[in-house]
Design a protein around this motif. Structure first.
Motif, PDB file in Angstrom:
ATOM      1  N   ARG A  98       2.765   5.828  -3.047  1.00  0.00           N
ATOM      2  CA  ARG A  98       4.355   6.714  -3.372  1.00  0.00           C
ATOM      3  C   ARG A  98       4.078   6.727  -4.892  1.00  0.00           C
ATOM      4  O   ARG A  98       4.426   7.932  -5.330  1.00  0.00           O
ATOM      5  CB  ARG A  98       5.471   6.046  -2.857  1.00  0.00           C
ATOM      6  CG  ARG A  98       5.561   6.408  -1.469  1.00  0.00           C
ATOM      7  CD  ARG A  98       7.314   6.025  -1.311  1.00  0.00           C
ATOM      8  NE  ARG A  98       7.545   4.513  -1.198  1.00  0.00           N
ATOM      9  CZ  ARG A  98       7.490   3.820   0.047  1.00  0.00           C
ATOM     10  NH1 ARG A  98       7.188   4.402   1.381  1.00  0.00           N
ATOM     11  NH2 ARG A  98       7.512   2.683  -0.051  1.00  0.00           N
ATOM     12  N   ALA A  99       3.813   5.691  -5.512  1.00  0.00           N
ATOM     13  CA  ALA A  99       3.747   5.593  -6.881  1.00  0.00           C
ATOM     14  C   ALA A  99       2.652   6.615  -7.451  1.00  0.00           C
ATOM     15  O   ALA A  99       2.853   7.445  -8.488  1.00  0.00           O
ATOM     16  CB  ALA A  99       3.474   4.245  -7.556  1.00  0.00           C
ATOM     17  N   ALA A 100       1.575   6.730  -6.842  1.00  0.00           N
ATOM     18  CA  ALA A 100       0.403   7.680  -7.186  1.00  0.00           C
ATOM     19  C   ALA A 100       0.742   9.011  -7.029  1.00  0.00           C
ATOM     20  O   ALA A 100       0.426   9.821  -7.835  1.00  0.00           O
ATOM     21  CB  ALA A 100      -0.860   7.325  -6.359  1.00  0.00           C
ATOM     22  N   ALA A 134      -4.934   0.694  -4.509  1.00  0.00           N
ATOM     23  CA  ALA A 134      -4.849   0.961  -3.261  1.00  0.00           C
ATOM     24  C   ALA A 134      -6.097   0.631  -2.591  1.00  0.00           C
ATOM     25  O   ALA A 134      -6.075   0.128  -1.278  1.00  0.00           O
ATOM     26  CB  ALA A 134      -4.720   2.601  -3.140  1.00  0.00           C
ATOM     27  N   LEU A 135      -7.172   1.002  -3.000  1.00  0.00           N
ATOM     28  CA  LEU A 135      -8.735   0.501  -2.549  1.00  0.00           C
ATOM     29  C   LEU A 135      -8.485  -1.019  -2.215  1.00  0.00           C
ATOM     30  O   LEU A 135      -9.104  -1.286  -1.326  1.00  0.00           O
ATOM     31  CB  LEU A 135      -9.754   1.054  -3.320  1.00  0.00           C
ATOM     32  CG  LEU A 135      -9.858   2.527  -3.551  1.00  0.00           C
ATOM     33  CD1 LEU A 135     -10.815   2.863  -4.738  1.00  0.00           C
ATOM     34  CD2 LEU A 135     -10.263   3.085  -2.140  1.00  0.00           C
ATOM     35  N   LEU A 162       0.719  -1.155   0.045  1.00  0.00           N
ATOM     36  CA  LEU A 162      -0.146   0.012  -0.051  1.00  0.00           C
ATOM     37  C   LEU A 162       0.863   1.305   0.068  1.00  0.00           C
ATOM     38  O   LEU A 162       0.476   2.172  -0.695  1.00  0.00           O
ATOM     39  CB  LEU A 162      -1.017   0.008   1.273  1.00  0.00           C
ATOM     40  CG  LEU A 162      -1.915   1.221   1.291  1.00  0.00           C
ATOM     41  CD1 LEU A 162      -2.683   1.310  -0.028  1.00  0.00           C
ATOM     42  CD2 LEU A 162      -2.767   1.206   2.652  1.00  0.00           C
ATOM     43  N   ARG A 163       1.918   1.463   0.703  1.00  0.00           N
ATOM     44  CA  ARG A 163       2.761   2.400   0.791  1.00  0.00           C
ATOM     45  C   ARG A 163       3.650   2.738  -0.398  1.00  0.00           C
ATOM     46  O   ARG A 163       3.551   3.748  -1.046  1.00  0.00           O
ATOM     47  CB  ARG A 163       3.954   2.153   2.072  1.00  0.00           C
ATOM     48  CG  ARG A 163       3.559   2.518   3.293  1.00  0.00           C
ATOM     49  CD  ARG A 163       4.486   2.415   4.232  1.00  0.00           C
ATOM     50  NE  ARG A 163       5.148   1.227   4.428  1.00  0.00           N
ATOM     51  CZ  ARG A 163       4.989   0.194   5.041  1.00  0.00           C
ATOM     52  NH1 ARG A 163       3.931   0.456   5.864  1.00  0.00           N
ATOM     53  NH2 ARG A 163       5.824  -1.026   5.195  1.00  0.00           N
ATOM     54  N   VAL A 186      -5.656   6.523 -11.588  1.00  0.00           N
ATOM     55  CA  VAL A 186      -6.891   6.054 -11.432  1.00  0.00           C
ATOM     56  C   VAL A 186      -6.527   4.460 -11.141  1.00  0.00           C
ATOM     57  O   VAL A 186      -7.137   3.672 -10.240  1.00  0.00           O
ATOM     58  CB  VAL A 186      -7.760   6.276 -12.641  1.00  0.00           C
ATOM     59  CG1 VAL A 186      -9.220   5.398 -12.459  1.00  0.00           C
ATOM     60  CG2 VAL A 186      -8.268   7.664 -12.831  1.00  0.00           C
ATOM     61  N   LEU A 187      -5.671   3.880 -11.944  1.00  0.00           N
ATOM     62  CA  LEU A 187      -5.455   2.368 -11.747  1.00  0.00           C
ATOM     63  C   LEU A 187      -4.595   2.157 -10.425  1.00  0.00           C
ATOM     64  O   LEU A 187      -5.143   1.441  -9.570  1.00  0.00           O
ATOM     65  CB  LEU A 187      -4.236   2.110 -12.776  1.00  0.00           C
ATOM     66  CG  LEU A 187      -3.778   0.895 -12.742  1.00  0.00           C
ATOM     67  CD1 LEU A 187      -4.868  -0.404 -12.693  1.00  0.00           C
ATOM     68  CD2 LEU A 187      -2.672   0.525 -13.535  1.00  0.00           C
ATOM     69  N   LEU A 188      -3.748   3.160 -10.089  1.00  0.00           N
ATOM     70  CA  LEU A 188      -3.230   2.900  -8.852  1.00  0.00           C
ATOM     71  C   LEU A 188      -4.070   3.292  -7.425  1.00  0.00           C
ATOM     72  O   LEU A 188      -3.858   2.762  -6.595  1.00  0.00           O
ATOM     73  CB  LEU A 188      -1.966   4.085  -8.582  1.00  0.00           C
ATOM     74  CG  LEU A 188      -0.740   3.758  -9.756  1.00  0.00           C
ATOM     75  CD1 LEU A 188       0.117   4.816  -9.627  1.00  0.00           C
ATOM     76  CD2 LEU A 188       0.017   2.475  -9.074  1.00  0.00           C
TER      77      LEU A 188
END
Length: 179
Positions: A133-135, A152-153, A128-129, A146-148
């Motif tokens: 970070r990537a988002a 995460a969700l 998740l972290r 949106v994919l990231l």
């Protein structure tokens, strides 16, 4: 390996015959185990025997079943169970397989189910972290955001499910351990 790992873990508690294994797996999975048929268990046991993870012996049985086959773990099978219990991969969790891992760990007293949940939680938190970070590194207008966010969700939902698992297993419920 999935079902094979679950069968091995069930055998870690005690040697057993196919019918008993199927009953224990179905009981552990509840409604999700209804589709498990007897043939699937015996095919799985044959594959495990061929791979050297189990041995089959004839056991004295009831008069109507004089030569029932009983399966037991080999040392290689014991090692495979130990490896399966410590795996923390979670790219696409198979919730039924993870549930079986908890049931088998408790039934055979191979590991503490709450500790298995904690290990999975640590892995999900790490992912998740990384995803967050990537988002943040993407431009806001990027389609990747949106994919990231979806990833995460999904991870957050899996974390909530793990919290429910931890609560169920930390109560010391005999129903969980006896499954």
């Amino acid at each position: 390996m999935g079902v094979q790992d679950a069968v091995l873990a069930m055998l870690a508690k005690e040697p057993s015959h196919g019918y008993d294994l199927r009953a224990r797996l179905r009981r552990s999975l509840g409604p999700l185990g209804e589709s498990m048929n007897q043939g699937q268990i015996y095919v799985t046991l044959a594959r495990l025997e061929k791979a050297g993870f189990v041995v089959c012996e004839r056991a004295d049985g009831l008069p109507e079943r004089p030569e029932r086959k009983v399966y037991a773990l080999t040392p290689a099978g014991q090692q495979r169970v130990a490896a399966w219990l410590t795996e923390v991969g979670w790219p696409k969790p198979d919730l039924a397989e993870f549930h079986l891992k908890l049931v088998a760990a408790a039934a055979a007293r191979l590991a503490d189910p709450v500790e298995l949940v904690a290990a999975q939680r640590r892995e999900l938190m790490r992912r998740l972290r990384e995803t967050q970070r990537a988002a943040l590194a993407e431009p806001p207008e990027s389609a990747a955001v949106v994919l990231l966010e979806g990833v995460a969700l999904r991870l957050q939902a899996d974390l909530r499910w793990l919290a429910a698992c931890e609560q169920a297993w930390s109560t010391g419920d005999d129903e969980n351990e006896g499954a």
